[in-house]
Motif scaffolding. Structure first.
Motif, PDB file in Angstrom:
ATOM      1  N   GLY A  40      -5.999 -13.166  13.557  1.00 18.30           N
ATOM      2  CA  GLY A  40      -6.131 -12.700  12.171  1.00 18.30           C
ATOM      3  C   GLY A  40      -5.751 -11.237  12.034  1.00 18.30           C
ATOM      4  O   GLY A  40      -5.661 -10.495  12.999  1.00 18.30           O
ATOM      5  N   THR A  41      -5.505 -10.789  10.801  1.00 18.56           N
ATOM      6  CA  THR A  41      -5.130  -9.406  10.544  1.00 18.56           C
ATOM      7  C   THR A  41      -6.310  -8.679   9.948  1.00 18.56           C
ATOM      8  O   THR A  41      -7.021  -9.195   9.093  1.00 18.56           O
ATOM      9  CB  THR A  41      -3.943  -9.330   9.567  1.00 18.56           C
ATOM     10  OG1 THR A  41      -4.294 -10.004   8.358  1.00 18.56           O
ATOM     11  CG2 THR A  41      -2.715  -9.978  10.179  1.00 18.56           C
ATOM     12  N   GLY A  42      -6.489  -7.441  10.393  1.00 22.24           N
ATOM     13  CA  GLY A  42      -7.588  -6.654   9.879  1.00 22.24           C
ATOM     14  C   GLY A  42      -7.088  -5.288   9.462  1.00 22.24           C
ATOM     15  O   GLY A  42      -5.938  -5.107   9.139  1.00 22.24           O
ATOM     16  N   GLY A  43      -7.930  -4.297   9.482  1.00 23.29           N
ATOM     17  CA  GLY A  43      -7.532  -2.939   9.143  1.00 23.29           C
ATOM     18  C   GLY A  43      -7.804  -2.618   7.685  1.00 23.29           C
ATOM     19  O   GLY A  43      -8.171  -3.481   6.883  1.00 23.29           O
ATOM     20  N   THR A  44      -7.589  -1.351   7.347  1.00 24.18           N
ATOM     21  CA  THR A  44      -7.837  -0.853   5.997  1.00 24.18           C
ATOM     22  C   THR A  44      -6.558  -0.917   5.177  1.00 24.18           C
ATOM     23  O   THR A  44      -5.504  -0.471   5.632  1.00 24.18           O
ATOM     24  CB  THR A  44      -8.326   0.602   6.067  1.00 24.18           C
ATOM     25  OG1 THR A  44      -9.497   0.654   6.894  1.00 24.18           O
ATOM     26  CG2 THR A  44      -8.661   1.126   4.674  1.00 24.18           C
ATOM     27  N   PRO A  45      -6.598  -1.459   3.952  1.00 23.41           N
ATOM     28  CA  PRO A  45      -5.383  -1.524   3.128  1.00 23.41           C
ATOM     29  C   PRO A  45      -4.900  -0.124   2.743  1.00 23.41           C
ATOM     30  O   PRO A  45      -5.689   0.811   2.609  1.00 23.41           O
ATOM     31  CB  PRO A  45      -5.834  -2.314   1.890  1.00 23.41           C
ATOM     32  CG  PRO A  45      -7.326  -2.138   1.847  1.00 23.41           C
ATOM     33  CD  PRO A  45      -7.757  -2.067   3.278  1.00 23.41           C
ATOM     34  N   THR A  46      -3.568   0.030   2.580  1.00 21.44           N
ATOM     35  CA  THR A  46      -2.981   1.308   2.183  1.00 21.44           C
ATOM     36  C   THR A  46      -3.357   1.632   0.744  1.00 21.44           C
ATOM     37  O   THR A  46      -3.223   0.779  -0.141  1.00 21.44           O
ATOM     38  CB  THR A  46      -1.449   1.249   2.305  1.00 21.44           C
ATOM     39  OG1 THR A  46      -1.111   0.924   3.656  1.00 21.44           O
ATOM     40  CG2 THR A  46      -0.820   2.579   1.924  1.00 21.44           C
ATOM     41  N   PRO A  47      -3.834   2.843   0.467  1.00 17.38           N
ATOM     42  CA  PRO A  47      -4.170   3.213  -0.920  1.00 17.38           C
ATOM     43  C   PRO A  47      -2.961   3.077  -1.830  1.00 17.38           C
ATOM     44  O   PRO A  47      -1.828   3.399  -1.441  1.00 17.38           O
ATOM     45  CB  PRO A  47      -4.610   4.668  -0.782  1.00 17.38           C
ATOM     46  CG  PRO A  47      -5.046   4.813   0.638  1.00 17.38           C
ATOM     47  CD  PRO A  47      -4.149   3.907   1.426  1.00 17.38           C
ATOM     48  N   THR A  48      -3.191   2.609  -3.046  1.00 13.55           N
ATOM     49  CA  THR A  48      -2.111   2.337  -3.988  1.00 13.55           C
ATOM     50  C   THR A  48      -2.304   3.142  -5.263  1.00 13.55           C
ATOM     51  O   THR A  48      -3.401   3.165  -5.828  1.00 13.55           O
ATOM     52  CB  THR A  48      -2.051   0.843  -4.339  1.00 13.55           C
ATOM     53  OG1 THR A  48      -1.890   0.087  -3.126  1.00 13.55           O
ATOM     54  CG2 THR A  48      -0.889   0.546  -5.275  1.00 13.55           C
ATOM     55  N   ALA A  49      -1.216   3.774  -5.721  1.00 15.80           N
ATOM     56  CA  ALA A  49      -1.254   4.535  -6.966  1.00 15.80           C
ATOM     57  C   ALA A  49      -0.861   3.641  -8.134  1.00 15.80           C
ATOM     58  O   ALA A  49       0.040   2.807  -8.018  1.00 15.80           O
ATOM     59  CB  ALA A  49      -0.313   5.725  -6.888  1.00 15.80           C
ATOM     60  N   SER A  50      -1.540   3.829  -9.263  1.00 13.11           N
ATOM     61  CA  SER A  50      -1.163   3.140 -10.500  1.00 13.11           C
ATOM     62  C   SER A  50      -0.232   3.989 -11.352  1.00 13.11           C
ATOM     63  O   SER A  50       0.466   3.479 -12.221  1.00 13.11           O
ATOM     64  CB  SER A  50      -2.411   2.781 -11.313  1.00 13.11           C
ATOM     65  OG  SER A  50      -3.227   1.875 -10.604  1.00 13.11           O
ATOM     66  N   ALA A  84      -6.044   9.468  -2.622  1.00 13.99           N
ATOM     67  CA  ALA A  84      -5.649  10.100  -1.361  1.00 13.99           C
ATOM     68  C   ALA A  84      -4.992   9.071  -0.445  1.00 13.99           C
ATOM     69  O   ALA A  84      -5.363   7.897  -0.441  1.00 13.99           O
ATOM     70  CB  ALA A  84      -6.872  10.709  -0.675  1.00 13.99           C
ATOM     71  N   GLY A  85      -4.001   9.505   0.316  1.00 13.25           N
ATOM     72  CA  GLY A  85      -3.357   8.628   1.290  1.00 13.25           C
ATOM     73  C   GLY A  85      -2.304   7.704   0.724  1.00 13.25           C
ATOM     74  O   GLY A  85      -1.801   6.835   1.442  1.00 13.25           O
ATOM     75  N   ALA A  86      -1.927   7.869  -0.556  1.00 18.22           N
ATOM     76  CA  ALA A  86      -0.876   7.025  -1.146  1.00 18.22           C
ATOM     77  C   ALA A  86       0.494   7.513  -0.669  1.00 18.22           C
ATOM     78  O   ALA A  86       0.789   8.714  -0.695  1.00 18.22           O
ATOM     79  CB  ALA A  86      -0.952   7.065  -2.667  1.00 18.22           C
ATOM     80  N   THR A  87       1.336   6.592  -0.245  1.00 17.32           N
ATOM     81  CA  THR A  87       2.682   6.946   0.216  1.00 17.32           C
ATOM     82  C   THR A  87       3.559   7.324  -0.971  1.00 17.32           C
ATOM     83  O   THR A  87       3.622   6.598  -1.963  1.00 17.32           O
ATOM     84  CB  THR A  87       3.314   5.776   0.978  1.00 17.32           C
ATOM     85  OG1 THR A  87       2.491   5.453   2.100  1.00 17.32           O
ATOM     86  CG2 THR A  87       4.711   6.129   1.460  1.00 17.32           C
ATOM     87  N   VAL A  88       4.241   8.448  -0.870  1.00 16.24           N
ATOM     88  CA  VAL A  88       5.119   8.946  -1.942  1.00 16.24           C
ATOM     89  C   VAL A  88       6.439   9.388  -1.327  1.00 16.24           C
ATOM     90  O   VAL A  88       6.451  10.068  -0.288  1.00 16.24           O
ATOM     91  CB  VAL A  88       4.477  10.118  -2.707  1.00 16.24           C
ATOM     92  CG1 VAL A  88       5.440  10.661  -3.765  1.00 16.24           C
ATOM     93  CG2 VAL A  88       3.162   9.707  -3.349  1.00 16.24           C
ATOM     94  N   LEU A  89       7.546   9.011  -1.973  1.00 18.04           N
ATOM     95  CA  LEU A  89       8.878   9.430  -1.531  1.00 18.04           C
ATOM     96  C   LEU A  89       9.559  10.176  -2.668  1.00 18.04           C
ATOM     97  O   LEU A  89       9.633   9.684  -3.789  1.00 18.04           O
ATOM     98  CB  LEU A  89       9.727   8.226  -1.125  1.00 18.04           C
ATOM     99  CG  LEU A  89      11.183   8.538  -0.744  1.00 18.04           C
ATOM    100  CD1 LEU A  89      11.234   9.415   0.508  1.00 18.04           C
ATOM    101  CD2 LEU A  89      11.976   7.262  -0.536  1.00 18.04           C
ATOM    102  N   VAL A  90      10.078  11.374  -2.371  1.00 14.28           N
ATOM    103  CA  VAL A  90      10.825  12.174  -3.338  1.00 14.28           C
ATOM    104  C   VAL A  90      12.276  12.256  -2.856  1.00 14.28           C
ATOM    105  O   VAL A  90      12.529  12.665  -1.715  1.00 14.28           O
ATOM    106  CB  VAL A  90      10.230  13.585  -3.489  1.00 14.28           C
ATOM    107  CG1 VAL A  90      10.990  14.371  -4.565  1.00 14.28           C
ATOM    108  CG2 VAL A  90       8.742  13.516  -3.828  1.00 14.28           C
TER     109      VAL A  90
END
Length: 230
Positions: A40-50, A84-90
């Motif tokens: 099974g897969t575990g871990g913490t989900p990546t934070p997501t920005a709205s 915090a921790g949301a992935t952002v690309l510029v």
């Protein structure tokens, strides 16, 4: 030993062999582990920005190597709480160069980035794209500063005589802009058009012969995103 006893012993022996054959040599199903295979897969989900809030220090960028525009990007959720921790690309098009402080937002939900012109000093529009998951924001920055000086030699040209327009191109700081593409349109002249690149001193000469008929004619040169008319 009687005949009846011999027959009984033979039957018992055959029965024992059959029982051993039915048990086999351990080829049956070994069963399934009671708690699964552990795949099974575990871990913490990546934070997501709205949503992303984008603040820029300006909308115009001088065409000198040291000029930059700074961006601050804030990631928020559906309740407008910072993420915090949301992935952002510029990223930037038109040869703009982006330097990004980090790939994910800090504890305040922010990242910073700076935009420079890179190696291209031409006037142009740069579009900056900021992406986090499915959220995309854009900002436009105008590169300015190219200056063209055009000089007619001679200032007045008689019909059917040779002449030239001498161009010099510099950036906002007065530095010569070498290697810039040149496009000249000169209806009524010979030649009626020309292309080339500026020299080491930002110079370019358009040599032509005036038309046989006297009158007013326009020679237009486009260099590094700016058009000069003579």
């Amino acid at each position: 030993m009687t005949t009846t006893l011999r027959k009984l012993i033979s039957v018992l022996a055959l029965f024992g062999l059959a029982a051993l054959a039915s048990c086999g040599a351990g080829g049956g199903n070994e069963g399934t582990a009671p708690f699964g295979s552990g795949g099974g897969t575990g871990g913490t989900p990546t934070p997501t920005a709205s949503d992303l809030i984008v603040d820029a220090s300006g909308t115009q960028l001088s065409n000198t190597a040291s000029s930059t525009i700074n961006f601050t990007v804030t990631a928020v959720d559906a309740s407008r709480v910072v993420v915090a921790g949301a992935t952002v690309l510029v990223a930037a098009d038109s040869e703009g160069v982006v330097t990004q402080s980090a790939s994910a937002t800090d504890s305040a939900g922010k990242i910073t980035a700076s935009l420079g012109i890179g190696g291209n000093r031409a006037n142009r529009l740069i579009t900056v794209t900021i992406t986090s998951g499915t959220v995309v924001k854009t900002a436009t920055v105008q590169v300015t500063g190219t200056q063209i000086t055009g000089t007619l030699v001679p200032a007045v040209v008689a019909p059917s005589t040779a002449a030239s327009v001498q161009y010099r191109v510099v950036d906002q700081a007065g530095n010569p802009m070498a290697g810039q593409a040149v496009s000249v349109s000169a209806p009524g002249m010979n030649p009626a058009s020309a292309t080339g690149t500026t020299g080491a001193n930002g110079d370019y000469n358009f040599n032509y012969t005036a038309g046989a008929t006297a009158g007013s004619f326009t020679i237009a040169a486009t260099i590094a995103g700016v058009t000069d008319e003579q």
